[in-house]
Design an enzyme around this catalytic site. Sequence first.
Site, PDB file in Angstrom:
ATOM      1  N   CYS A  54       1.437   9.412 -12.863  1.00  0.00           N
ATOM      2  CA  CYS A  54       2.357   8.450 -12.152  1.00  0.00           C
ATOM      3  C   CYS A  54       2.600   7.423 -12.934  1.00  0.00           C
ATOM      4  CB  CYS A  54       2.141   8.541 -10.794  1.00  0.00           C
ATOM      5  SG  CYS A  54       3.662   8.127  -9.789  1.00  0.00           S
ATOM      6  N   GLU A  72      -3.025  15.506  -7.003  1.00  0.00           N
ATOM      7  CA  GLU A  72      -4.014  15.684  -5.877  1.00  0.00           C
ATOM      8  C   GLU A  72      -3.110  15.802  -4.339  1.00  0.00           C
ATOM      9  OE1 GLU A  72      -1.809  11.724  -5.361  1.00  0.00           O
ATOM     10  OE2 GLU A  72      -2.820  12.819  -7.130  1.00  0.00           O
ATOM     11  N   GLY A 126      10.017   6.063  -9.613  1.00  0.00           N
ATOM     12  CA  GLY A 126      11.430   5.744  -9.793  1.00  0.00           C
ATOM     13  C   GLY A 126      11.813   5.514 -11.388  1.00  0.00           C
ATOM     14  N   HIS A 143       1.855  14.184  -8.621  1.00  0.00           N
ATOM     15  CA  HIS A 143       0.426  13.906  -8.179  1.00  0.00           C
ATOM     16  C   HIS A 143      -0.387  15.243  -8.100  1.00  0.00           C
ATOM     17  CE1 HIS A 143       0.742   9.530  -6.742  1.00  0.00           C
ATOM     18  NE2 HIS A 143       1.899   9.611  -7.044  1.00  0.00           N
TER      19      HIS A 143
END
Length: 364
Positions: A256, A343, A300, A341
Amino acid sequence: MEGKVYLEDGSLFEGEGFGACKTCVGELVFNTAMTGYQKTLTDPSYLGQVITMTWPLAGNYGINKEDDQSDRIYACGLVVKEVCETPSNYRCEKTLSQWLTEMDVPGVAGVDTRKITKKIRQNGTVKCVITTESLSYRQLKKLCEETSLRTDYMKEAAWAGPADLQEYKEEKLNVAVLDFGAKRSILQALEQAGCNVHLFPYGFTAEEVLAIHPDGVFLSNGPGDPAAAQEAIAEVRKLMHADRQDGKPLPMFGICMGHQILALAAGGRTYKLKYGHRGANHGVYSKETGRSCITSQNHGYAVEAESILLHDMEVTELNLNDRTVEGMRHRTRPIFSVQYHPEANPGPADSQYLFDRFVEMMKK
């Protein structure tokens, strides 16, 4: 109590307020996940944002401590079609409304969330005011116009827990986590993969990281514009060219915000998406395996593909919806990253194997 959501284009949505009696200004975004409202609200990546849930019902299974991804709610407001005040779940400890009141966060229910989502998709993410106080249209308009949104939220989103999350064990791998707003489940995933986790909040230096003799460096998720993290980018650039104590190149894994920071540190560029990727059902294609997986995402900004190709990086994964960069790796050093992500929490666990890949990279 009444609840209102005012958009900077002049639109006003009126409904029923719940949670805290408060007024906040933030960036209005939408999340398409059907479940996981508690994990979403406690994700530090949502700092400074008002979340609209596209799924029409929230609060039906209540709130419990186990699902928290951090020490508090980081979003500054919640907008839903309907909020459930009588949850049913054996783990439920309190209602969504009670929890928001305790955390001093306002919520608005009973509004047309489909219309809000369409506005965001058509016009992009917008500044908004969410309130459960008695404010007039003129007051809301003035507050929205006079309040500026920040882009450097990652500087205050670091984990509030101890620097080392568990008892140090020599047989485990030493991982330095560069914390831009790490979720609890990420740290747990590293621990379960056999790592000693050492946290470095924003303001770290490459020298401080290398001083613990890490086997690898992990770059976490976080809120805001990655280009606003110039100090972190400069230090990560040093780490990308550093070696471990044994003389081997230092392995690095980013997700991310960490993925975007790595791209900028390599010399690439990032740009703001029209309305971002936020949800638990984003398809990603792997050029390495030829397979696709469903991922959980919340960001974003995106990495500009052409910019990293000129700096020893190559694209490894693509978003199946808009072809944006979802993964990359260094051509000569043990460095890789993904935009999504692995996880999850909330979301599917299709890509959790990436933590094992990072561990194998450190062992080699």
